[in-house]
Design a protein around this motif. Structure first.
Motif, short mmCIF file in Angstrom:
data_model
loop_
_atom_site.label_atom_id
_atom_site.label_comp_id
_atom_site.label_asym_id
_atom_site.label_seq_id
_atom_site.Cartn_x
_atom_site.Cartn_y
_atom_site.Cartn_z
N ILE A 111 -27.91 -12.31 3.43
CA ILE A 111 -26.73 -13.37 2.81
C ILE A 111 -25.44 -11.95 3.11
N ILE A 112 -25.60 -10.98 2.70
CA ILE A 112 -24.80 -9.61 2.52
C ILE A 112 -24.29 -9.36 3.82
N ALA A 113 -25.60 -9.23 4.87
CA ALA A 113 -25.93 -8.44 6.25
C ALA A 113 -24.51 -10.03 6.81
N HIS A 133 -14.56 -5.06 -2.85
CA HIS A 133 -15.76 -5.19 -3.77
C HIS A 133 -16.11 -4.07 -4.07
N ARG A 134 -15.71 -2.64 -4.34
CA ARG A 134 -15.37 -1.66 -5.29
C ARG A 134 -15.81 -1.79 -6.57
N VAL A 135 -14.49 -1.98 -6.79
CA VAL A 135 -13.92 -2.32 -7.65
C VAL A 135 -14.68 -4.00 -9.01
N CYS A 136 -14.93 -4.80 -7.92
CA CYS A 136 -15.50 -5.89 -8.16
C CYS A 136 -16.98 -5.74 -8.93
N ALA A 192 -24.78 -11.54 -7.86
CA ALA A 192 -23.10 -11.36 -8.36
C ALA A 192 -22.88 -10.53 -7.22
N LEU A 193 -23.76 -9.63 -7.35
CA LEU A 193 -23.02 -8.56 -6.11
C LEU A 193 -23.10 -8.88 -4.31
N VAL A 194 -24.08 -10.26 -4.06
CA VAL A 194 -24.31 -10.94 -2.96
C VAL A 194 -22.91 -12.23 -3.19
N GLY A 195 -22.61 -12.18 -4.26
CA GLY A 195 -21.33 -13.55 -4.56
C GLY A 195 -19.88 -12.43 -3.87
N VAL A 196 -20.07 -11.42 -4.45
CA VAL A 196 -19.03 -10.65 -4.30
C VAL A 196 -18.82 -10.30 -2.74
N TYR A 197 -19.86 -9.60 -1.70
CA TYR A 197 -20.04 -9.73 -0.73
C TYR A 197 -18.75 -11.35 0.29
#
Length: 485
Positions: free
Chosen positions: A126-128, A158-161, A182-187
């Motif tokens: 998903i991130i890719a 994405h870094r701030v998130c 949540a990291l996946v959600g950020v991307y």
């Protein structure tokens, strides 16, 4: 060149802000707020997604930039952009199908050494996909010569998130498993925001018509998949080989910190690249050689001025910086110096890469990349056993020097243009002069105060010389603008 320098300046600011936030996340927050196991898991997931991204993007983000300006009618442009939106599905849909059928086998393979990975295989995919479509929508806005918003999203958002999410973990608002989700959600969110912006710049009109250049587009996209994969190999080959050939694994950490510092020099090129790519493609498609040569020389001088200043700040302050860092990291001094020179040479080439990527000789990018990877591997095998991490840095410098020289000569032979002028020599002489005068001199204060004062003094002297010697018309114009001269 005004639009290039204007957007490049803004992109450089946003890239450095993103670089700073990323440094805080990498060096402080991840190491203190996550366990080593989960920090390693996050690093693995993002690295795996980065490696997979060239395949999920299917080379489309490069193809948009190369071919967009070659289409003249609205119907042909709309048909081309429609193809670009749907082409990645040629990889994504079969990958989903294979993933559903073979999830257990893929999960077992990836988690053979680290069982924790098995539950996160779909996260990688998903991130890719999110990374791939982000780059596609960013390219969509680039060809409209709008790069600033996309660069902010690429470097800062994405870094701030992630920083916010890490603090949420620290405050027990999120579990680590929820953090990764949540990291996946950020991307995914970053990709959706970029999509909305790209559509606001040029809203798509879906046209499913025959495209005359379809074979050329598909061939180019396919080669860009390979080129992107080779680029990922080149990026981490030195660290991999240090870990492979030196028993003391901590040397990889020391080398990584040194490379992290030296990589700051590459930021201006990365920022200017966003706007130079579509402009270079436009001039090539229009066969406007005079504009191409002008952009080549001006971008080279501008990048050399900016990256030369950063080079001075690093080299002249490195001893003071190492007084702040733990003593074991001071062994990376030679690494920083030699890799900084390699990065400076990179910047001096201006839009050389953009010319190669967007010309009919784009296949040479792949050939040169493969050659660079082979040269780097051979040189690392030769120098690491003898000189350790210093040997790896020297191998990197030699490989980059050979690679860049070949590219300059190739562009000269095929287009009869080259990036260097008398201004290039003036800049190099200024760098040598200031290094010779100020390397061994420091204020008698705390290292942080010394770095601030010395940087201010170096900056003042450097830009006075740049302005007085009339090195770059574009830089001089910017100096006058901001100082209201």
């Amino acid at each position: 060149m005004g639009i290039v320098l204007n957007q490049s300046f803004k992109n450089t600011i946003s890239t450095y802000i993103g670089f700073g936030v990323g440094a805080i996340n990498t060096l402080l927050l991840y190491t203190n707020f996550l366990t080593d196991q989960y920090y390693g898991l996050v690093a693995f997931l993002l690295s795996a997604a980065n490696i997979m991204m060239p395949f999920t993007a299917f080379g489309v983000h490069n193809a948009i930039i190369k071919f967009y300006s070659s289409f003249k009618s609205k119907n042909s442009i709309n048909s081309f952009l429609t193809l670009m939106l749907f082409l990645p599905l040629a990889f994504i849909i079969p990958a989903v199908f294979i993933g559903c059928l073979s999830y257990e086998a893929i999960g077992t393979l990836l988690s053979r050494e680290n069982p924790i990975v098995k539950d996160y295989v779909w996260h990688i995919f998903i991130i890719a996909v999110a990374m791939a479509y982000f780059e596609i929508f960013f390219a969509w806005s680039k060809v409209q010569l709008q790069t600033v918003f996309g660069n902010v999203m690429k470097e800062i958002f994405h870094r701030v998130c992630i920083m916010v999410l890490l603090f949420a973990v620290y405050l027990d608002w999120l579990s680590v498993e929820q953090f990764i989700l949540a990291l996946v959600g950020v991307y995914v969110l970053r990709m959706l925001i970029m999509k909305l912006y790209a559509y606001s710049v040029r809203f798509p009109k879906f046209k499913f018509q025959k495209i005359e250049k379809l074979p050329a587009i598909l061939k180019y996209a396919g080669l860009m998949i390979i080129a992107g994969s080779v680029a990922m190999l080149i990026l981490d080959i030195d660290k991999f080989m240090i870990g492979l050939m030196i028993e003391d694994i901590e040397q990889v950490a020391y080398y990584s910190v040194a490379i992290f510092i030296a990589t700051v020099i590459a930021v201006p090129q990365r920022s200017m690249h966003q706007i130079m790519m579509p402009l270079t493609a436009k001039y090539l498609n229009e066969n406007n050689k005079s504009a191409l040569e002008d952009l080549y020389k001006r971008s080279s001088v501008s990048l050399l001025v900016i990256s030369g200043f950063i080079f001075l700040l690093i080299v002249l302050n490195i001893n003071q910086l190492y007084e702040i860092l733990p003593e074991e990291f001071t062994g990376g001094l030679f690494v920083i110096l030699i890799v900084s020179l390699a990065k400076l040479y990179d910047n001096s080439l201006g839009n050389n890469n953009a010319i190669l990527f967007n010309s009919d000789y784009y296949r040479m990018v792949l050939l040169f990349g493969v050659a660079l990877a082979i040269i780097a591997i051979i040189l690392n095998f030769i120098f690491i056993p003898v000189y350790g991490i210093d040997g790896s840095a020297f191998a990197t410098f030699l490989a980059v020097a050979i690679y860049n020289t070949v590219k300059v000569v190739f562009v000269k032979l095929k287009f009869n243009v080259q990036p260097f002028t008398w201004s290039s020599l003036k800049i190099v002489l200024i760098l040598i002069l200031l290094c010779g005068l100020m390397y061994f001199w420091d204020f008698p204060f705390h290292p942080i105060v010394n770095i601030g004062l010395k940087s201010a003094l170096v900056g003042l002297l450097y830009f006075i010389l740049i302005y007085k010697l009339d090195v770059s018309e574009d830089i001089s114009t910017q100096i006058k603008k901001y100082l209201r001269l």
